[in-house]
Design an enzyme around this catalytic site. Structure first.
Site, PDB file in Angstrom:
ATOM      1  N   THR A 162     -38.039  30.764 -44.391  1.00  0.00           N
ATOM      2  CA  THR A 162     -39.030  31.419 -43.319  1.00  0.00           C
ATOM      3  C   THR A 162     -40.320  31.643 -43.687  1.00  0.00           C
ATOM      4  O   THR A 162     -41.179  30.649 -43.540  1.00  0.00           O
ATOM      5  CB  THR A 162     -38.373  32.699 -42.992  1.00  0.00           C
ATOM      6  OG1 THR A 162     -38.007  33.485 -44.147  1.00  0.00           O
ATOM      7  CG2 THR A 162     -36.923  32.729 -42.362  1.00  0.00           C
ATOM      8  N   THR A 199     -35.350  38.183 -45.962  1.00  0.00           N
ATOM      9  CA  THR A 199     -33.832  38.052 -46.253  1.00  0.00           C
ATOM     10  C   THR A 199     -33.491  36.878 -47.396  1.00  0.00           C
ATOM     11  O   THR A 199     -34.252  35.918 -47.238  1.00  0.00           O
ATOM     12  CB  THR A 199     -33.125  37.274 -44.896  1.00  0.00           C
ATOM     13  OG1 THR A 199     -33.277  38.353 -44.068  1.00  0.00           O
ATOM     14  CG2 THR A 199     -31.927  36.998 -45.327  1.00  0.00           C
ATOM     15  N   SER A 415     -46.976  36.578 -36.095  1.00  0.00           N
ATOM     16  CA  SER A 415     -47.863  35.788 -35.138  1.00  0.00           C
ATOM     17  C   SER A 415     -47.903  34.409 -35.202  1.00  0.00           C
ATOM     18  O   SER A 415     -47.273  33.750 -36.024  1.00  0.00           O
ATOM     19  CB  SER A 415     -49.018  36.563 -35.255  1.00  0.00           C
ATOM     20  OG  SER A 415     -49.636  36.659 -36.378  1.00  0.00           O
TER      21      SER A 415
END
Lengths: 415, 415
Positions: A162, A199, A415
């Site tokens: 991520t 995470t 964003s």
């Protein structure tokens, strides 16, 4: 700007017999990126996991716990056969609909793979409080299954990223009782007990055979010595998961007791690999410019050593001082002081920064010179060593500094 | 870039009969700034204080505790007559020499003022682990004594600043039983239980007469409702101190019991003023661009409500999201989840951001729209309200966001 992040050669990641990995671009949150991973496990493997302590745990974590419990009850008759991971959405804070989505994911993968839904473990990582785009996720599963290969560990590491800037993977082969055991793992994010909201996920497979009880012990043991020893910002994610897969394909006889030399040898190998995977997370910590090892020694028990190590590792003031290479080391004493050890006698405390003796008996060491502290602070790998002088317990954690870049990343994450 | 920091008119700070304040530029760390403050208290006043819970407490904190204990034993015969504050150096992590320096400061001020050393309370704030420049501090005391005046509250607020960008002071007059009571206070830094390393100091004087026992109760009561309800970065300083001075110059009869309407009226006035002083600290929090009120309601006890409020208030991920005006509100749920309430039923939790109902029964509210969250996030004063649905206890804390500027300030603090 990861800190001394080793170059990872995909060709050096050994396949683990009994495991194949496939991925897809399912457009979960952003287009043109791998965001779905399927890990298939051959029949006969045992699987165990540890999960976040966050009360707001994500829906997939709840389903993982259920399915692992069922597999345990079935005693090998219906073991875990597949893991499915999506990035871009955490499926956390999503209530009943989120739980239904996690189950639907398992149902669909089971249907496509010809297994039972409870043989699937689901994982999600990404933004909290937003509905999982279940249709896009389901639509991505056939491609992920189609692309499965034993050599896809590096692509799998890419597929679970991520805010990570680099894929994280590690691999090893060890000889145990004359048999070769192969271990390969991937990780993403940061932290476990105190992780980054992005995470932490960790998946580590090896080809030795372990009974379920032994694997359950091993997964906790390993987590406590690896992923539970890192922190970036002190936030504990809703989705943290660490999974061990024992495929039983090696010629090493099955390990059915923790009181055997084979268990100890395997445990040490798994711990080493998991520590590498955990440290890779810190090295790629959001905005990190320094990798810090905090060693606390001389405590009455490990818990108090960990408390102090984490107080230092979490302090924004300590972390910004390291970012600035400013030996403002009183901030470390202050963090020790507020760690919550009520009977701590500060007059017994010594502090070392690298090889420099900074504080002695609770005060500045008479021979300490600022330029010595400065020299160590400028390095990119720094050890902070605290001696409590009240016992023989110790603990070590790994962390990173707090930079402008950390604020930028987390102010911009969605964003 | 303080957040809605009110303009403070020095002329509106009422003198408190029985208190005079003087300052000096003693060059403790930097030239040409007020860095020594002396507060003189007339005979007959009572004084009480609360101090940091940090085990690495500074030398002056140790001496303050000793001198307050002696004053309490003496039952008014030899009360506290002077407070002396230096900035630029915390005199913490300085071991025995630090303690000797704190005592030497009291000795010198006592000699100059014709009082006993144990009638002096010393305070320091600034960098930890560096020797106090005792000679420069002592050399500044005559000028500080010389300049004492009842009207010097604003200058006193300036003299205790470190990383503060604005002086913090507040004043009030209340009528109790028909008598006017005047209260004026100053503060600096940030936090108390969880304060900024720049150290929180608060000094608040009023002209009512209180017995020592009543004042001891009041100071704890007030701290718990004001300075103990703020956080900027979760670091607890070695030097935090909050002092109440009751000069006994008002015509209001002495308050000798907490079970009186006069006590309740005075307590409310002192709490209001202390809350203002505490909130000024947050408004001037390092790099702050937003002022956030975190209200947790419906808990089984106040302690668990505070735990959750602080988990939210400390989370770097929550704080950076507020800095970015990004309604990434799942981060708030995650913080609630890891606050350490083991039996928390997240399915009962509701979350409001300002007037917007974000989460209901543990999941995203079906009617919640991102643009509504965005609207509130853009404001500079934001209330986060968490309903736990398990009791009637509540707690409120005040905090600020985490910005690039915070990192800059703390990476540069000593340079």
């Amino acid at each position: 700007m990861a800190v001394n992040f080793p170059s990872i050669d995909p060709a050096q990641l050994h396949p683990v017999a009994g495991v194949t990995l496939g991925f897809a671009e399912a457009n979960i949150r952003k287009p043109n990126r791998k965001d779905v991973l399927v890990i298939s496990v051959d029949e006969g493997a045992t699987v165990a996991g540890v999960f976040t302590s966050n009360r707001f745990c994500a829906a997939p974590v709840t389903v993982c716990r259920e399915h692992l419990a069922k597999a345990r009850e079935a005693r090998g008759a219906k073991g875990i056969r597949a893991l499915v991971v999506n990035t871009g959405n955490a499926n956390a804070g999503t209530g009943e609909p989120g739980l239904a989505h996690a189950r639907e994911t398992c149902d669909e993968l089971a249907r496509l793979a010809g297994i039972a839904p409870e043989q699937v473990l689901p994982f999600s990582t990404g933004v909290i409080l937003e509905p999982l785009p279940i249709d896009r996720l389901k639509a991505g599963l056939p491609a992920a299954l189609e692309s499965r290969a034993a050599a896809h560990w590096y692509e799998a590491a890419q597929a679970i990223m991520t805010t990570d800037t680099l894929p994280k993977a590690a691999s090893a082969q060890v000889a145990i009782d004359g048999h070769t055991v192969t271990l390969t793992g991937i990780s993403k994010g940061a932290g476990m007990i105190k992780p980054n909201m992005a995470t932490m996920l960790g998946f580590l497979a090896f080809d030795a055979a372990l009974s379920q009880d032994v694997l359950d012990t091993l997964v906790k043991d390993v987590a406590d010595r690896s992923f539970n020893c890192i922190t970036i910002d002190g936030d504990t994610s809703t989705n943290d998961s660490f999974i061990l897969i024992a495929t039983a394909k090696s010629s090493l006889p099955a390990i059915t007791s923790v009181a055997t030399p084979a268990y100890a040898a395997l445990r040490d190998a798994v711990v080493r690999l998991a520590q590498t995977l955990a440290q890779l997370i810190v090295r790629d910590g959001e905005g990190a410019t320094k990798f810090m090892t905090v060693q606390v020694e001389g405590g009455t028990n490990e818990a108090e050593c960990r408390k102090i190590a984490y107080a230092i590792g979490h302090s924004p003031l300590v972390k910004t001082a390291f970012y600035a290479s400013d030996p403002n080391l009183g901030r470390i004493l202050a963090a020790i002081g507020y760690a919550g050890i009520d009977d701590l006698d500060v007059a017994k405390i010594d502090l070392y920064l690298g090889d420099v003796h900074v504080a002695k008996a609770g005060g500045r060491h008479p021979a300490y010179r600022e330029e010595d502290g400065q020299r160590v602070m400028k390095e990119s790998e720094i050890t902070i060593r605290v001696l409590l002088g009240r016992g023989s317990a110790r603990a070590t954690i790994w962390t990173c500094d707090l930079s402008h870049e950390y604020v930028s990343i987390n102010a911009d994450y969605r964003s």
